[in-house]
Design an enzyme around this catalytic site. Structure first.
Site, short mmCIF file in Angstrom:
data_model
loop_
_atom_site.label_atom_id
_atom_site.label_comp_id
_atom_site.label_asym_id
_atom_site.label_seq_id
_atom_site.Cartn_x
_atom_site.Cartn_y
_atom_site.Cartn_z
N GLN A 12 0.83 -1.21 0.00
CA GLN A 12 0.00 0.00 0.00
C GLN A 12 0.87 1.26 0.00
O GLN A 12 1.54 1.55 0.98
CB GLN A 12 -0.87 0.00 1.27
CG GLN A 12 -1.74 1.24 1.44
CD GLN A 12 -2.47 1.26 2.78
OE1 GLN A 12 -2.01 0.67 3.76
NE2 GLN A 12 -3.60 1.92 2.83
N TYR A 24 0.39 4.70 0.24
CA TYR A 24 -0.37 5.91 0.58
C TYR A 24 0.54 6.95 1.24
O TYR A 24 0.74 8.03 0.72
CB TYR A 24 -1.50 5.57 1.57
CG TYR A 24 -2.82 5.11 0.98
CD1 TYR A 24 -2.88 4.44 -0.23
CD2 TYR A 24 -4.01 5.32 1.67
CE1 TYR A 24 -4.09 4.01 -0.73
CE2 TYR A 24 -5.23 4.91 1.17
CZ TYR A 24 -5.27 4.25 -0.03
OH TYR A 24 -6.47 3.82 -0.52
N SER A 25 1.11 6.58 2.43
CA SER A 25 1.80 7.57 3.27
C SER A 25 3.09 8.06 2.62
O SER A 25 3.77 7.32 1.91
CB SER A 25 2.15 6.95 4.62
OG SER A 25 1.01 6.43 5.21
N GLU A 66 -10.11 -1.04 5.51
CA GLU A 66 -8.92 -1.30 6.32
C GLU A 66 -9.28 -1.30 7.80
O GLU A 66 -8.78 -2.10 8.58
CB GLU A 66 -7.86 -0.22 6.03
CG GLU A 66 -6.55 -0.43 6.77
CD GLU A 66 -5.47 0.60 6.39
OE1 GLU A 66 -5.68 1.41 5.49
OE2 GLU A 66 -4.41 0.56 7.03
N SER A 88 -4.42 7.20 12.79
CA SER A 88 -4.01 7.16 14.21
C SER A 88 -5.23 7.30 15.13
O SER A 88 -6.28 7.78 14.72
CB SER A 88 -3.01 8.29 14.50
OG SER A 88 -3.70 9.51 14.57
N ASN A 89 -5.05 6.88 16.38
CA ASN A 89 -6.18 6.93 17.31
C ASN A 89 -6.64 8.36 17.59
O ASN A 89 -7.83 8.60 17.84
CB ASN A 89 -5.82 6.19 18.61
CG ASN A 89 -5.90 4.69 18.40
OD1 ASN A 89 -5.86 4.20 17.27
ND2 ASN A 89 -6.03 3.94 19.48
C1 LIG Z 1 3.98 -0.23 11.32
C2 LIG Z 1 3.33 0.70 10.35
C3 LIG Z 1 2.96 0.23 9.12
C4 LIG Z 1 2.40 1.09 8.19
N1 LIG Z 1 2.11 0.60 6.95
C5 LIG Z 1 1.72 1.46 5.98
C6 LIG Z 1 1.55 1.00 4.65
O1 LIG Z 1 1.72 -0.19 4.33
N2 LIG Z 1 1.22 1.89 3.70
C7 LIG Z 1 1.01 3.22 3.99
O2 LIG Z 1 0.67 3.97 3.09
N3 LIG Z 1 1.16 3.69 5.25
C8 LIG Z 1 1.52 2.84 6.25
N4 LIG Z 1 1.71 3.31 7.53
C9 LIG Z 1 1.60 4.75 7.77
C10 LIG Z 1 0.46 5.17 8.65
O3 LIG Z 1 -0.75 5.18 7.93
C11 LIG Z 1 0.81 6.57 9.21
O4 LIG Z 1 1.92 6.41 10.07
C12 LIG Z 1 -0.33 7.21 9.96
O5 LIG Z 1 -1.37 7.57 9.08
C13 LIG Z 1 0.14 8.46 10.74
O6 LIG Z 1 0.83 9.34 9.91
P1 LIG Z 1 2.27 9.90 10.28
O7 LIG Z 1 3.12 8.75 10.69
O8 LIG Z 1 2.72 10.75 9.15
O9 LIG Z 1 2.05 10.80 11.58
P2 LIG Z 1 1.51 12.29 11.60
O10 LIG Z 1 0.32 12.41 10.72
O11 LIG Z 1 2.64 13.22 11.37
O12 LIG Z 1 1.02 12.39 13.11
C14 LIG Z 1 1.94 12.57 14.20
C15 LIG Z 1 1.12 12.63 15.47
O13 LIG Z 1 0.23 13.76 15.44
C16 LIG Z 1 -1.11 13.33 15.64
N5 LIG Z 1 -2.01 14.15 14.78
C17 LIG Z 1 -1.85 14.42 13.46
N6 LIG Z 1 -2.89 15.17 13.00
C18 LIG Z 1 -3.72 15.36 14.06
C19 LIG Z 1 -4.97 16.03 14.23
N7 LIG Z 1 -5.58 16.65 13.20
N8 LIG Z 1 -5.56 16.00 15.45
C20 LIG Z 1 -4.97 15.35 16.50
N9 LIG Z 1 -3.78 14.71 16.39
C21 LIG Z 1 -3.16 14.70 15.21
C22 LIG Z 1 -1.14 11.87 15.20
O14 LIG Z 1 -2.18 11.16 15.82
C23 LIG Z 1 0.23 11.40 15.66
O15 LIG Z 1 0.19 11.07 17.03
C24 LIG Z 1 2.20 2.46 8.50
C25 LIG Z 1 2.56 2.94 9.76
C26 LIG Z 1 3.12 2.07 10.69
C27 LIG Z 1 3.51 2.62 12.03
#
Ligand SMILES: Cc1cc2nc3c(=O)[nH]c(=O)nc-3n(C[C@H](O)[C@H](O)[C@H](O)COP(=O)(O)OP(=O)(O)OC[C@H]3O[C@@H](n4cnc5c(N)ncnc54)[C@H](O)[C@@H]3O)c2cc1C
Length: 397
Positions: free
Chosen positions: A126, A128-129, A244, A382-383
């Protein structure tokens, strides 16, 4: 809500139990019992057995290879596979891109990709990120520029789970820089062997190679590998995220997890008594079980809704929050129960570690599993983001 299984459901439950007992691969079971890390072929072994039986994609419509089971039968299936500790089928093909393709894909895309997802011939990842685009996914910057009957894709994806094995990836790319963020994104299926793709490992805290960076440099992708209309990829992206999140609560697996922690706490001693007799530890297990039972009933309520024809609503955010927190608490209790045996098998960051793990088998993966499970409150949205959804959609704030 009727909590009793019908005689037909009970017969189905027996059939499933017998099938698993007779067909689950013994060598895979042995690897799981030893706490070994699973290889690509391990993930695929059970997948292929279920494919042969016609049970690999219970949630899919029958016309594309689904089983036609009722939601209750699907619930029984997930309970029984968790109870028997069967390896989890990877979601990227079966639970993510498969439903996108049969819902939004062309007849040619369906005919080519769906059978290969079912058979396990293709391994999917996937895309996406991106660095800087996780929660705020619509800000993604990977571009796809049209060049005749191809797109030329440039950019970087990150956290791409198990991309090191992938044959295909589904990617969100920006096809219109000038449109509003969500309206300039397209959904592309990309052959991971295409020239210009580089997959670089990210080694996680538990010492595992599960996630990757994926770099795309002038990758040429035929236009017919775009799903749905150009610039309408966000529709597919949102649809996929709902899929998902469904099932991410992992109730059945956590129930099995509680039994495992209890078994460890019956064996481990606290002084001259089993740890399970310690009132503080017992209380933590009891609190976990209470929360898990509440989650199970919430999931059953949502199942009753599905039986009555209602789709999953914002309650899937609630299931995700509680389910992921419970999964983390389980690993914390396991680590607490195995005590100092949890520490030595922290495998560090280097390859070639030839130290033998010490302590009982169930302790070997306690630390890596604890570290690995920190991810559950981050991925799938994220939660904190799920709490925002509940605040808006359920509480109307
Ligand atoms: C083990 C693992 C596997 C993964 N696998 C995939 C994959 O296969 N493909 C893929 O595309 N992605 C994958 N991901 C990515 C995952 O979807 C992202 O890590 C997730 O969406 C969070 O984005 P970020 O890491 O950029 O954190 P950020 O978006 O930068 O967030 C950082 C912190 O800020 C908080 N935050 C951000 N915005 C807000 C808001 N508006 N209000 C309150 N709090 C907020 C978040 O909750 C988090 O605690 C994976 C992640 C992990 C950890």
């Amino acid at each position: 809500m009727d909590m009793e299984f019908s005689p037909e459901d009970l017969a189905f439950q027996r059939e499933v139990r017998e099938f698993i007992a007779e067909n689950y691969p013994a060598d895979l079971r042995a690897k799981q019992d030893e706490g070994e890390e699973m290889a690509k072929e391990d993930f695929l072994a059970w997948h292929k057995i279920l494919y042969k039986k016609g049970w690999v994609a219970p949630a899919w419509p029958v016309e594309y290879g689904g089983t036609g089971w009722t939601p209750t039968q699907r619930f029984i299936w997930s309970e029984e596979t968790a109870r028997a500790d069967c390896i989890r089928l990877l979601p990227f093909g079966l639970a993510m891109v498969g439903p996108v393709i049969y819902t939004f894909g062309t007849p040619e895309q369906r005919a080519f990709f769906l059978p290969r997802i079912l058979s396990g011939e293709d391994w999917w990842c996937q895309g996406y990120s991106e660095p800087g685009s996780g929660s705020d996914l619509a800000s993604l910057r990977t571009t796809a520029v049209r060049d005749g009957d191809h797109y030329v894709v440039n950019g970087q994806k990150t956290w791409t789970t198990l991309a090191q094995h992938a044959d295909w990836g589904f990617f969100l790319v920006r096809t219109d820089k000038d449109a509003k963020q969500q309206e300039g994104i397209s959904f592309l299926l990309i052959d991971m062997k295409s020239p210009g793709i580089t997959v670089r490992p990210i080694i996680t805290l538990g010492g595992e190679h599960e996630v990757n960076e994926v770099w795309l440099e002038d990758v040429r992708v035929p236009v017919e590998q775009r799903v749905y209309e150009e610039n309408k990829g966000w529709t597919c992206a949102k649809f996929l995220l709902a899929h998902e999140r469904t099932g991410i609560a992992g109730v059945a697996a956590s129930k099995r997890g509680v039994e495992k922690v209890k078994a460890i706490a019956r064996t481990e001693l606290d002084g001259d008594k089993p740890l399970l007799a310690n009132p503080f530890f017992k209380r933590k297990i009891a609190e976990l079980e209470v929360d898990l039972t509440a989650l199970e009933f919430t999931e059953l309520r949502s199942l009753a809704g599905a039986n009555a024809g209602k789709g999953p609503g914002p309650e899937s955010s609630l299931l995700k929050i509680k389910g992921s927190e419970i999964q983390q608490r389980l690993t914390e209790l396991t680590l607490e129960a195995v005590g100092h045996y949890g520490a030595p098998y922290f495998r560090g960051f280097g390859e070639g570690d030839n130290e033998h793990p010490i302590g009982p088998d169930y302790a070997h993966r306690a630390a890596p599993t604890y570290f690995n499970t920190r991810k559950t409150t981050i991925y799938g949205g994220s939660n904190e983001i799920q709490r925002n959804i509940i605040a808006k959609m359920v509480l109307g704030l």
